[in-house]
Scaffold this motif. Structure first.
Motif, PDB file in Angstrom:
ATOM      1  N   GLN A 188      -3.110  -3.905  -8.207  1.00 28.35           N
ATOM      2  CA  GLN A 188      -2.844  -3.401  -9.559  1.00 28.35           C
ATOM      3  C   GLN A 188      -1.578  -2.557  -9.584  1.00 28.35           C
ATOM      4  O   GLN A 188      -0.772  -2.658 -10.513  1.00 28.35           O
ATOM      5  CB  GLN A 188      -4.035  -2.594 -10.073  1.00 28.35           C
ATOM      6  CG  GLN A 188      -5.243  -3.439 -10.383  1.00 28.35           C
ATOM      7  CD  GLN A 188      -6.477  -2.603 -10.696  1.00 28.35           C
ATOM      8  OE1 GLN A 188      -6.512  -1.397 -10.443  1.00 28.35           O
ATOM      9  NE2 GLN A 188      -7.502  -3.254 -11.234  1.00 28.35           N
ATOM     10  N   LEU A 189      -1.383  -1.717  -8.580  1.00 26.97           N
ATOM     11  CA  LEU A 189      -0.174  -0.894  -8.488  1.00 26.97           C
ATOM     12  C   LEU A 189       1.057  -1.776  -8.363  1.00 26.97           C
ATOM     13  O   LEU A 189       2.065  -1.535  -9.035  1.00 26.97           O
ATOM     14  CB  LEU A 189      -0.265   0.068  -7.304  1.00 26.97           C
ATOM     15  CG  LEU A 189       0.953   0.944  -7.044  1.00 26.97           C
ATOM     16  CD1 LEU A 189       1.218   1.873  -8.231  1.00 26.97           C
ATOM     17  CD2 LEU A 189       0.772   1.746  -5.772  1.00 26.97           C
ATOM     18  N   CYS A 190       0.977  -2.803  -7.532  1.00 28.77           N
ATOM     19  CA  CYS A 190       2.109  -3.717  -7.385  1.00 28.77           C
ATOM     20  C   CYS A 190       2.421  -4.405  -8.707  1.00 28.77           C
ATOM     21  O   CYS A 190       3.586  -4.571  -9.073  1.00 28.77           O
ATOM     22  CB  CYS A 190       1.819  -4.759  -6.305  1.00 28.77           C
ATOM     23  SG  CYS A 190       1.856  -4.085  -4.631  1.00 28.77           S
ATOM     24  N   GLU A 191       1.398  -4.795  -9.432  1.00 31.83           N
ATOM     25  CA  GLU A 191       1.608  -5.440 -10.731  1.00 31.83           C
ATOM     26  C   GLU A 191       2.254  -4.467 -11.717  1.00 31.83           C
ATOM     27  O   GLU A 191       3.188  -4.829 -12.439  1.00 31.83           O
ATOM     28  CB  GLU A 191       0.272  -5.937 -11.284  1.00 31.83           C
ATOM     29  CG  GLU A 191       0.401  -6.737 -12.563  1.00 31.83           C
ATOM     30  CD  GLU A 191      -0.937  -7.269 -13.049  1.00 31.83           C
ATOM     31  OE1 GLU A 191      -0.955  -7.798 -14.177  1.00 31.83           O
ATOM     32  OE2 GLU A 191      -1.940  -7.166 -12.331  1.00 31.83           O
ATOM     33  N   GLN A 192       1.789  -3.217 -11.726  1.00 26.78           N
ATOM     34  CA  GLN A 192       2.368  -2.210 -12.620  1.00 26.78           C
ATOM     35  C   GLN A 192       3.823  -1.928 -12.275  1.00 26.78           C
ATOM     36  O   GLN A 192       4.645  -1.697 -13.162  1.00 26.78           O
ATOM     37  CB  GLN A 192       1.574  -0.905 -12.534  1.00 26.78           C
ATOM     38  CG  GLN A 192       0.204  -0.973 -13.125  1.00 26.78           C
ATOM     39  CD  GLN A 192      -0.611   0.277 -12.809  1.00 26.78           C
ATOM     40  OE1 GLN A 192      -0.163   1.176 -12.093  1.00 26.78           O
ATOM     41  NE2 GLN A 192      -1.824   0.333 -13.335  1.00 26.78           N
ATOM     42  N   GLN A 193       4.157  -1.942 -10.982  1.00 32.38           N
ATOM     43  CA  GLN A 193       5.517  -1.656 -10.537  1.00 32.38           C
ATOM     44  C   GLN A 193       6.424  -2.881 -10.633  1.00 32.38           C
ATOM     45  O   GLN A 193       7.615  -2.780 -10.369  1.00 32.38           O
ATOM     46  CB  GLN A 193       5.493  -1.153  -9.087  1.00 32.38           C
ATOM     47  CG  GLN A 193       4.745   0.139  -8.879  1.00 32.38           C
ATOM     48  CD  GLN A 193       5.463   1.343  -9.453  1.00 32.38           C
ATOM     49  OE1 GLN A 193       6.682   1.404  -9.458  1.00 32.38           O
ATOM     50  NE2 GLN A 193       4.709   2.294  -9.961  1.00 32.38           N
ATOM     51  N   GLY A 194       5.848  -4.035 -10.964  1.00 33.30           N
ATOM     52  CA  GLY A 194       6.638  -5.248 -11.092  1.00 33.30           C
ATOM     53  C   GLY A 194       7.019  -5.868  -9.756  1.00 33.30           C
ATOM     54  O   GLY A 194       8.029  -6.573  -9.675  1.00 33.30           O
ATOM     55  N   VAL A 195       6.232  -5.621  -8.732  1.00 28.19           N
ATOM     56  CA  VAL A 195       6.503  -6.181  -7.410  1.00 28.19           C
ATOM     57  C   VAL A 195       6.109  -7.651  -7.409  1.00 28.19           C
ATOM     58  O   VAL A 195       4.988  -7.999  -7.713  1.00 28.19           O
ATOM     59  CB  VAL A 195       5.724  -5.415  -6.315  1.00 28.19           C
ATOM     60  CG1 VAL A 195       5.918  -6.055  -4.962  1.00 28.19           C
ATOM     61  CG2 VAL A 195       6.150  -3.965  -6.291  1.00 28.19           C
ATOM     62  N   LYS A 196       7.059  -8.522  -7.078  1.00 28.88           N
ATOM     63  CA  LYS A 196       6.790  -9.954  -7.097  1.00 28.88           C
ATOM     64  C   LYS A 196       6.506 -10.502  -5.695  1.00 28.88           C
ATOM     65  O   LYS A 196       5.921 -11.561  -5.550  1.00 28.88           O
ATOM     66  CB  LYS A 196       7.986 -10.693  -7.688  1.00 28.88           C
ATOM     67  CG  LYS A 196       8.394 -10.202  -9.065  1.00 28.88           C
ATOM     68  CD  LYS A 196       8.218 -11.275 -10.086  1.00 28.88           C
ATOM     69  CE  LYS A 196       8.756 -10.888 -11.442  1.00 28.88           C
ATOM     70  NZ  LYS A 196       7.986  -9.949 -12.161  1.00 28.88           N
TER      71      LYS A 196
END
Length: 70
Positions: free
Chosen positions: A41-49
């Motif tokens: 979820q954190l990666c998704e919020q930070q836009g990590v692809k």
């Protein structure tokens, strides 16, 4: 011999130990899964692809690297 004492056989004890170990393992796996879900979820919020975006660059100094707080 009471009714309770008759149930406390070595087989019963081994079964109780096995059940406790199973539940402990299940609890640990559940906690790991929850942590992984929060990380995703954190990666998704930070836009990590890609996980490569999280790695420090080749020029980075050795040390501990953390994702920035939101």
């Amino acid at each position: 011999m009471t009714r309770t004492q008759a149930k406390l056989t070595p087989q019963w004890r081994h079964r109780q130990i096995a059940i406790a170990e199973y539940l402990d393992t299940l609890s640990e796996l559940s906690a790991r899964l929850e942590g992984l879900q929060r990380f995703a979820q954190l990666c998704e919020q930070q836009g990590v692809k890609s996980s490569h975006e999280l790695l420090p660059s080749a020029e980075a100094k050795p040390g501990l690297y953390l994702l920035p707080a939101s």
